[in-house]
Scaffold this motif. Sequence first.
Motif, mmCIF file in Angstrom:
data_model
loop_
_atom_site.group_PDB
_atom_site.id
_atom_site.type_symbol
_atom_site.label_atom_id
_atom_site.label_comp_id
_atom_site.label_asym_id
_atom_site.label_seq_id
_atom_site.Cartn_x
_atom_site.Cartn_y
_atom_site.Cartn_z
ATOM 1 N N PRO A 1 3.645 1.280 6.248
ATOM 2 C CA PRO A 1 2.640 0.557 7.313
ATOM 3 C C PRO A 1 1.894 -0.664 6.421
ATOM 4 C CG PRO A 1 2.349 2.990 7.432
ATOM 5 C CD PRO A 1 3.331 2.609 6.088
ATOM 6 N N GLU A 2 1.665 -1.682 7.138
ATOM 7 C CA GLU A 2 0.789 -2.896 6.678
ATOM 8 C C GLU A 2 -0.346 -2.165 5.688
ATOM 9 O OE1 GLU A 2 0.743 -6.224 6.691
ATOM 10 O OE2 GLU A 2 2.731 -6.399 7.368
ATOM 11 N N GLN A 3 -1.240 -1.353 6.340
ATOM 12 C CA GLN A 3 -2.444 -0.846 5.717
ATOM 13 C C GLN A 3 -2.261 -0.027 4.741
ATOM 14 O OE1 GLN A 3 -1.260 -0.439 8.851
ATOM 15 N NE2 GLN A 3 -1.570 1.860 9.598
ATOM 16 N N ILE A 4 -1.077 0.500 4.149
ATOM 17 C CA ILE A 4 -0.948 1.638 3.099
ATOM 18 C C ILE A 4 -0.286 1.111 1.773
ATOM 19 C CG2 ILE A 4 -0.331 3.860 2.592
ATOM 20 C CD1 ILE A 4 -0.293 4.511 5.413
ATOM 21 N N ALA A 5 -1.056 -0.037 1.356
ATOM 22 C CA ALA A 5 -0.340 -0.519 0.236
ATOM 23 C C ALA A 5 -0.150 0.233 -1.163
ATOM 24 C CB ALA A 5 -1.247 -1.895 -0.303
ATOM 25 N N GLY A 6 -1.101 1.110 -1.289
ATOM 26 C CA GLY A 6 -1.057 1.996 -2.654
ATOM 27 C C GLY A 6 -0.005 2.699 -2.619
ATOM 28 N N MET A 7 0.081 3.610 -1.454
ATOM 29 C CA MET A 7 1.427 4.722 -1.338
ATOM 30 C C MET A 7 2.550 3.995 -1.342
ATOM 31 S SD MET A 7 2.136 7.760 -0.927
ATOM 32 C CE MET A 7 0.582 8.526 -0.521
ATOM 33 N N HIS A 8 3.007 2.917 -0.730
ATOM 34 C CA HIS A 8 3.920 2.019 -1.034
ATOM 35 C C HIS A 8 4.385 1.915 -2.446
ATOM 36 C CE1 HIS A 8 5.852 -2.267 -0.353
ATOM 37 N NE2 HIS A 8 6.425 -1.352 0.334
ATOM 38 N N LEU A 9 3.327 1.448 -3.017
ATOM 39 C CA LEU A 9 3.671 1.100 -4.568
ATOM 40 C C LEU A 9 4.079 2.262 -5.480
ATOM 41 C CD1 LEU A 9 0.831 -1.706 -5.151
ATOM 42 C CD2 LEU A 9 3.450 -1.910 -4.814
ATOM 43 N N ARG A 10 3.319 3.509 -5.181
ATOM 44 C CA ARG A 10 3.545 4.935 -5.699
ATOM 45 C C ARG A 10 4.987 5.253 -5.587
ATOM 46 N NH1 ARG A 10 -1.780 5.962 -4.565
ATOM 47 N NH2 ARG A 10 -1.167 7.148 -2.869
ATOM 48 N N ILE A 11 5.443 4.991 -4.156
ATOM 49 C CA ILE A 11 6.663 5.413 -3.759
ATOM 50 C C ILE A 11 8.068 4.723 -4.597
ATOM 51 C CG2 ILE A 11 8.261 5.698 -1.983
ATOM 52 C CD1 ILE A 11 6.025 6.804 -0.141
ATOM 53 N N LEU A 12 7.556 3.437 -4.676
ATOM 54 C CA LEU A 12 8.649 2.332 -5.172
ATOM 55 C C LEU A 12 8.654 2.764 -6.736
ATOM 56 C CD1 LEU A 12 7.612 -0.827 -3.421
ATOM 57 C CD2 LEU A 12 9.882 0.136 -3.291
ATOM 58 N N ALA A 13 7.480 3.131 -7.102
ATOM 59 C CA ALA A 13 7.676 3.607 -8.814
ATOM 60 C C ALA A 13 8.214 4.719 -9.008
ATOM 61 C CB ALA A 13 6.113 3.551 -9.236
ATOM 62 N N GLN A 14 8.011 5.934 -8.120
ATOM 63 C CA GLN A 14 8.703 7.079 -8.161
ATOM 64 C C GLN A 14 10.299 6.761 -8.085
ATOM 65 O OE1 GLN A 14 8.057 9.887 -9.339
ATOM 66 N NE2 GLN A 14 9.293 11.200 -8.617
ATOM 67 N N ILE A 15 10.745 5.854 -7.197
ATOM 68 C CA ILE A 15 11.959 5.549 -7.018
ATOM 69 C C ILE A 15 12.751 5.097 -8.080
ATOM 70 C CG2 ILE A 15 13.914 4.649 -5.804
ATOM 71 C CD1 ILE A 15 11.888 4.742 -3.207
ATOM 72 N N SER A 16 11.937 4.206 -8.770
ATOM 73 C CA SER A 16 12.283 3.423 -10.037
ATOM 74 C C SER A 16 12.762 4.470 -11.118
ATOM 75 C CB SER A 16 11.483 2.448 -10.434
ATOM 76 O OG SER A 16 11.424 1.353 -9.469
ATOM 77 N N ARG A 17 11.534 5.340 -11.264
ATOM 78 C CA ARG A 17 11.634 6.277 -12.397
ATOM 79 C C ARG A 17 12.846 7.355 -12.266
ATOM 80 N NH1 ARG A 17 5.901 6.155 -12.219
ATOM 81 N NH2 ARG A 17 6.016 7.970 -10.421
ATOM 82 N N VAL A 18 12.803 7.855 -10.925
ATOM 83 C CA VAL A 18 14.189 8.708 -10.747
ATOM 84 C C VAL A 18 15.483 7.943 -11.026
ATOM 85 C CG1 VAL A 18 15.497 9.978 -8.959
ATOM 86 C CG2 VAL A 18 12.955 10.128 -9.274
ATOM 87 N N LEU A 19 15.543 6.684 -10.562
ATOM 88 C CA LEU A 19 16.838 5.936 -10.780
ATOM 89 C C LEU A 19 17.141 5.367 -12.129
ATOM 90 C CD1 LEU A 19 17.096 4.227 -7.317
ATOM 91 C CD2 LEU A 19 18.460 6.240 -8.128
#
Length: 149
Positions: free
Chosen positions: A106-124
């Motif tokens: 969602p447009e209004q949830i920037a922080g969560m979006h970035l945390r999920i992207l960071a978690q995906i990057s770590r896992v991969l």
Amino acid sequence: MKLGDYLEKDLILPNLTSDSKSGVLMELISPVGKALSELDTDYAVRVLLDREKLGTTGIGDSIAIPHGKLENLEKVVVVVGRSPEGVDFEALDNRPCSIFFLVLAPEQIAGMHLRILAQISRVLKDKEFRERFMEAKDVEELWKLLQDV
């Protein structure tokens, strides 16, 4: 935070068939459109392609993490796809991508979006995880693998 908390089994696509960036994005968005009838999938693909124009989300090591923000979305949605053949996603290492994690937020949830992207990057980053991901036989095995990350 566990990535598994943001996944749904019907949003795991073990056999992507598209052979182009836009085709893969359409294929990844399709099950989201079925799950969320209010989602305009054509618009979502345009948002993702516009994001790709800023710089590829093909980060190398066969991985692409396309992502975008949509104003009418209520929660973060993660779609996982695998292309056994690989797709030219204009990755930074110029190699085809086989592992796709699409993140819509969602447009209004920037922080969560970035945390999920960071978690995906770590896992991969884990080569063994990527190998297990590519060797998984079906949705069920992928689902089990992704529940613990």
